[in-house]
Design a protein around this motif. Sequence first.
Motif, PDB file in Angstrom:
ATOM      1  N   GLY A 286      10.835 -30.775 -23.904  1.00 29.61           N
ATOM      2  CA  GLY A 286      10.209 -32.052 -24.256  1.00 29.61           C
ATOM      3  C   GLY A 286       8.726 -31.889 -24.544  1.00 29.61           C
ATOM      4  O   GLY A 286       8.193 -32.477 -25.491  1.00 29.61           O
ATOM      5  N   GLY A 287       8.041 -31.078 -23.715  1.00 29.00           N
ATOM      6  CA  GLY A 287       6.613 -30.861 -23.951  1.00 29.00           C
ATOM      7  C   GLY A 287       6.349 -30.148 -25.254  1.00 29.00           C
ATOM      8  O   GLY A 287       5.426 -30.499 -26.005  1.00 29.00           O
ATOM      9  N   ILE A 288       7.166 -29.119 -25.560  1.00 29.82           N
ATOM     10  CA  ILE A 288       7.011 -28.398 -26.823  1.00 29.82           C
ATOM     11  C   ILE A 288       7.267 -29.337 -27.996  1.00 29.82           C
ATOM     12  O   ILE A 288       6.532 -29.332 -29.002  1.00 29.82           O
ATOM     13  CB  ILE A 288       7.970 -27.199 -26.872  1.00 29.82           C
ATOM     14  N   ALA A 289       8.324 -30.151 -27.859  1.00 27.76           N
ATOM     15  CA  ALA A 289       8.641 -31.072 -28.947  1.00 27.76           C
ATOM     16  C   ALA A 289       7.503 -32.063 -29.187  1.00 27.76           C
ATOM     17  O   ALA A 289       7.191 -32.406 -30.336  1.00 27.76           O
ATOM     18  CB  ALA A 289       9.940 -31.826 -28.615  1.00 27.76           C
ATOM     19  N   HIS A 290       6.898 -32.532 -28.092  1.00 26.74           N
ATOM     20  CA  HIS A 290       5.782 -33.470 -28.254  1.00 26.74           C
ATOM     21  C   HIS A 290       4.645 -32.831 -29.040  1.00 26.74           C
ATOM     22  O   HIS A 290       4.122 -33.411 -30.003  1.00 26.74           O
ATOM     23  CB  HIS A 290       5.292 -33.921 -26.880  1.00 26.74           C
ATOM     24  N   ASP A 291       4.256 -31.626 -28.644  1.00 25.44           N
ATOM     25  CA  ASP A 291       3.170 -30.956 -29.343  1.00 25.44           C
ATOM     26  C   ASP A 291       3.560 -30.627 -30.788  1.00 25.44           C
ATOM     27  O   ASP A 291       2.744 -30.748 -31.711  1.00 25.44           O
ATOM     28  CB  ASP A 291       2.783 -29.674 -28.610  1.00 25.44           C
ATOM     29  N   PHE A 292       4.815 -30.194 -30.956  1.00 27.81           N
ATOM     30  CA  PHE A 292       5.263 -29.836 -32.300  1.00 27.81           C
ATOM     31  C   PHE A 292       5.315 -31.063 -33.200  1.00 27.81           C
ATOM     32  O   PHE A 292       4.968 -30.997 -34.394  1.00 27.81           O
ATOM     33  CB  PHE A 292       6.643 -29.173 -32.207  1.00 27.81           C
ATOM     34  N   ASN A 293       5.728 -32.199 -32.645  1.00 25.95           N
ATOM     35  CA  ASN A 293       5.768 -33.421 -33.449  1.00 25.95           C
ATOM     36  C   ASN A 293       4.371 -33.866 -33.855  1.00 25.95           C
ATOM     37  O   ASN A 293       4.175 -34.423 -34.940  1.00 25.95           O
ATOM     38  CB  ASN A 293       6.468 -34.542 -32.673  1.00 25.95           C
ATOM     39  N   SER A 332      13.606 -31.911 -38.086  1.00 26.83           N
ATOM     40  CA  SER A 332      15.022 -31.995 -37.716  1.00 26.83           C
ATOM     41  C   SER A 332      15.333 -31.100 -36.519  1.00 26.83           C
ATOM     42  O   SER A 332      16.044 -31.495 -35.590  1.00 26.83           O
ATOM     43  CB  SER A 332      15.885 -31.596 -38.919  1.00 26.83           C
ATOM     44  N   LEU A 333      14.774 -29.887 -36.511  1.00 28.46           N
ATOM     45  CA  LEU A 333      14.993 -28.985 -35.373  1.00 28.46           C
ATOM     46  C   LEU A 333      14.365 -29.557 -34.106  1.00 28.46           C
ATOM     47  O   LEU A 333      14.922 -29.443 -33.009  1.00 28.46           O
ATOM     48  CB  LEU A 333      14.398 -27.611 -35.684  1.00 28.46           C
ATOM     49  N   THR A 334      13.196 -30.160 -34.248  1.00 29.20           N
ATOM     50  CA  THR A 334      12.551 -30.756 -33.086  1.00 29.20           C
ATOM     51  C   THR A 334      13.365 -31.911 -32.540  1.00 29.20           C
ATOM     52  O   THR A 334      13.453 -32.114 -31.321  1.00 29.20           O
ATOM     53  CB  THR A 334      11.150 -31.254 -33.474  1.00 29.20           C
ATOM     54  N   LYS A 335      13.995 -32.652 -33.419  1.00 31.58           N
ATOM     55  CA  LYS A 335      14.862 -33.746 -32.989  1.00 31.58           C
ATOM     56  C   LYS A 335      16.000 -33.213 -32.129  1.00 31.58           C
ATOM     57  O   LYS A 335      16.359 -33.786 -31.103  1.00 31.58           O
ATOM     58  CB  LYS A 335      15.404 -34.481 -34.212  1.00 31.58           C
ATOM     59  N   ARG A 336      16.559 -32.075 -32.529  1.00 29.91           N
ATOM     60  CA  ARG A 336      17.650 -31.473 -31.744  1.00 29.91           C
ATOM     61  C   ARG A 336      17.121 -30.928 -30.418  1.00 29.91           C
ATOM     62  O   ARG A 336      17.792 -30.966 -29.397  1.00 29.91           O
ATOM     63  CB  ARG A 336      18.335 -30.372 -32.548  1.00 29.91           C
ATOM     64  N   LEU A 337      15.898 -30.413 -30.443  1.00 32.99           N
ATOM     65  CA  LEU A 337      15.292 -29.937 -29.207  1.00 32.99           C
ATOM     66  C   LEU A 337      15.100 -31.088 -28.232  1.00 32.99           C
ATOM     67  O   LEU A 337      15.376 -30.972 -27.037  1.00 32.99           O
ATOM     68  CB  LEU A 337      13.950 -29.265 -29.510  1.00 32.99           C
ATOM     69  N   ALA A 577       1.124 -40.068 -25.133  1.00 30.26           N
ATOM     70  CA  ALA A 577       0.668 -39.072 -24.153  1.00 30.26           C
ATOM     71  C   ALA A 577      -0.767 -38.668 -24.448  1.00 30.26           C
ATOM     72  O   ALA A 577      -1.029 -37.908 -25.372  1.00 30.26           O
ATOM     73  CB  ALA A 577       1.592 -37.852 -24.184  1.00 30.26           C
ATOM     74  N   MET A 578      -1.683 -39.206 -23.645  1.00 36.58           N
ATOM     75  CA  MET A 578      -3.093 -38.849 -23.779  1.00 36.58           C
ATOM     76  C   MET A 578      -3.639 -38.540 -22.394  1.00 36.58           C
ATOM     77  O   MET A 578      -3.224 -39.161 -21.408  1.00 36.58           O
ATOM     78  CB  MET A 578      -3.892 -40.009 -24.410  1.00 36.58           C
ATOM     79  N   GLY A 604       5.571 -38.467 -29.776  1.00 38.49           N
ATOM     80  CA  GLY A 604       6.398 -37.344 -30.181  1.00 38.49           C
ATOM     81  C   GLY A 604       7.479 -37.038 -29.171  1.00 38.49           C
ATOM     82  O   GLY A 604       8.325 -36.174 -29.384  1.00 38.49           O
ATOM     83  N   HIS A 605       7.480 -37.742 -28.021  1.00 32.97           N
ATOM     84  CA  HIS A 605       8.488 -37.511 -26.989  1.00 32.97           C
ATOM     85  C   HIS A 605       8.567 -38.778 -26.153  1.00 32.97           C
ATOM     86  O   HIS A 605       7.848 -38.946 -25.173  1.00 32.97           O
ATOM     87  CB  HIS A 605       8.091 -36.305 -26.134  1.00 32.97           C
ATOM     88  N   ALA A 606       9.486 -39.684 -26.525  1.00 28.33           N
ATOM     89  CA  ALA A 606       9.553 -41.001 -25.896  1.00 28.33           C
ATOM     90  C   ALA A 606       9.937 -40.921 -24.423  1.00 28.33           C
ATOM     91  O   ALA A 606       9.657 -41.828 -23.655  1.00 28.33           O
ATOM     92  CB  ALA A 606      10.558 -41.888 -26.644  1.00 28.33           C
TER      93      ALA A 606
END
Length: 636
Positions: A286-293, A332-337, A577-578, A604-606
């Motif tokens: 989730g943390g990676i996805a947030h940063d990646f988004n 799309s990959l981040t969505k799957r992550l 996330a701030m 980027g990560h609800a």
Amino acid sequence: MTHGTQDAFRDGFLEDGTGLAAHRGTILAVDDEPDILIALEDLFEDEYRVLTSPKPAEALEILRAEPDIAVVISDQRMPGMTGDALLAEARTFHDAQAILLTGYADITAVIGALNRGGIIGYVTKPWDAGLLRGTVRTAFERHSLGRELATERALLRGLLDHAEEAISFKDAQGRFVRLNARKAALLGRSVADSLGRREADLAPVAAESAAADLAAVRSGEVGNTLVSEGPAGAERWTQVVRVPIRDAAGAVAHLATIERDVTEQKSLEARLRQSDKMQALGTLAGGIAHDFNNLLTAILGSLELAVPKVEGQPRVQRLIENARGAAERGASLTKRLLSFSRTHDLHARATDVNTLIAGMSDLFGRSLGGLVTVRTDLAPDLPPAQVDPDQLELAVLNLCINARDAMPDGGTIVVATDRLVIADDPDLAPGTYLRVSVTDEGSGIPPEILKRVCEPFFTTKAVGQGTGLGLAMVFGLAQQSKGRFSIESAVGRGTRVELALPCAEGAAQAETAEEADAPLASRPARVLVVDDDPEVRHVTASFIRRFGYRETEAASGTAALALLERETFDLVVADLAMPGMSGVDLANLVRARWPDLPLLILTGHAEAIEIPEDLPVLAKPFQSAELARRVSALLD
């Protein structure tokens, strides 16, 4: 029975467990001469509870009524029955020690009784009081030791017969001297067949087990080992405790082994470790996805903002489109992550399964590599299925990855759909279902492993190559969707996995909204953009300005509040996330101070922070048109 003896007999029965009878041993004197009985009673009444009888038949009845009698002293010559005959019959149902009182003329009968084991000793008449006391005391101690030994044997027998563990006792040479039925069953023998024989003579014994037995005997130390047997992924785990037992001289004479099946315990421990690992991995994902988004928002937004600046430059436009396509695939990959890291319930809706599978072709190519080929066999005119499309897509991908792993040298995976009528399944409502199947031509699954493949965290793959969640997730999807999961496999011929999904009543819902132009500002408005990431904040503010609104940027919740205190805004657009103050914290303060000021959360990560249901949310990365629609709706 004499009157005094009757009183003693009665008193003995009336005393409770703390009284004299409970602590003093009981002896029985049998003689047809009353004077001798009185003399024996006087001799022993200070040490024992004394019962007397002048008749052998009556003495047998007393023995039947008194199981705690420790010693019987009997005259040899009595009317109706001799002493040795009385004691021989008593031995058939009682464990009392027997002593004969006899004259020298009866020595032949005494010797015969001794040889037959009917008595442990004799005393001649007239007796020596000290000798008789010593003989009775020895007999009493022997009886007590016998009782203690019998108790220990009964306890040991009860333990051996009813323990769930396989228990055995071996001598120093490894021969069985005791074992229970469970241990004998593991050896494939009976208890009687196993006694006196070595374990290696009865069943194959691992070299490590034999070495551990020998080491425990030599060291004299208690040992604890864990061994496994069976195919990889379906091992049977056994914990073996070895306890050396020393003799009176201190040498190890025997070895006790206690074997406990800990397969379920090992499985639970592995599940717990894997659960902790997966929880940590999900949080990390989730943390990676947030940063990646955030990165993708900046990349996609910047590319979109750059397109109007390169009109008339087709080569540059093509490069921008290539970059945007790659960024969208990353989204799309981040969505799957994120789907992997979420723990929310399934969102089942009417889904066109054929369209979903057809749209996975690029995903198959990126995820499965070049050694396998995915062929689809999709039946036409299928009704939509009632299922969570994201989870179904992930399930099909997991099944294809498993199929690929079963074909290390390559092969063909067939993904098929068709109708399935179910009428006789007690767990499913009868009717028409949509069937999704994934078939491979790989190595297949052995029967002993096939029955466990849906267990969470069960995997036969090497460490680091599988989580054991793939089939468990597919099985869970089928159960939660009120469908059915089934798997068939033959070693050397391949595996077929089927999902039966209930059909939806309505039409399939579109996965994405149709493209539309971004609505321009219908009235002047000031928008405050709050984000700690400067690139994302710049892209969002640029979109807002392009829509026709006036934008102001703030790098934190604290800075935003300071601006709101000094100036007037019509809308706040804030990141979730701030550091220091999250978007939700900022929203709560804004609603308390300026209740009429609308606010939109970008994230980027609800699942990173719990968001109130009445707070509008837009997921990153977003299309500028979608941001424009949300801003326009909130301002209107």
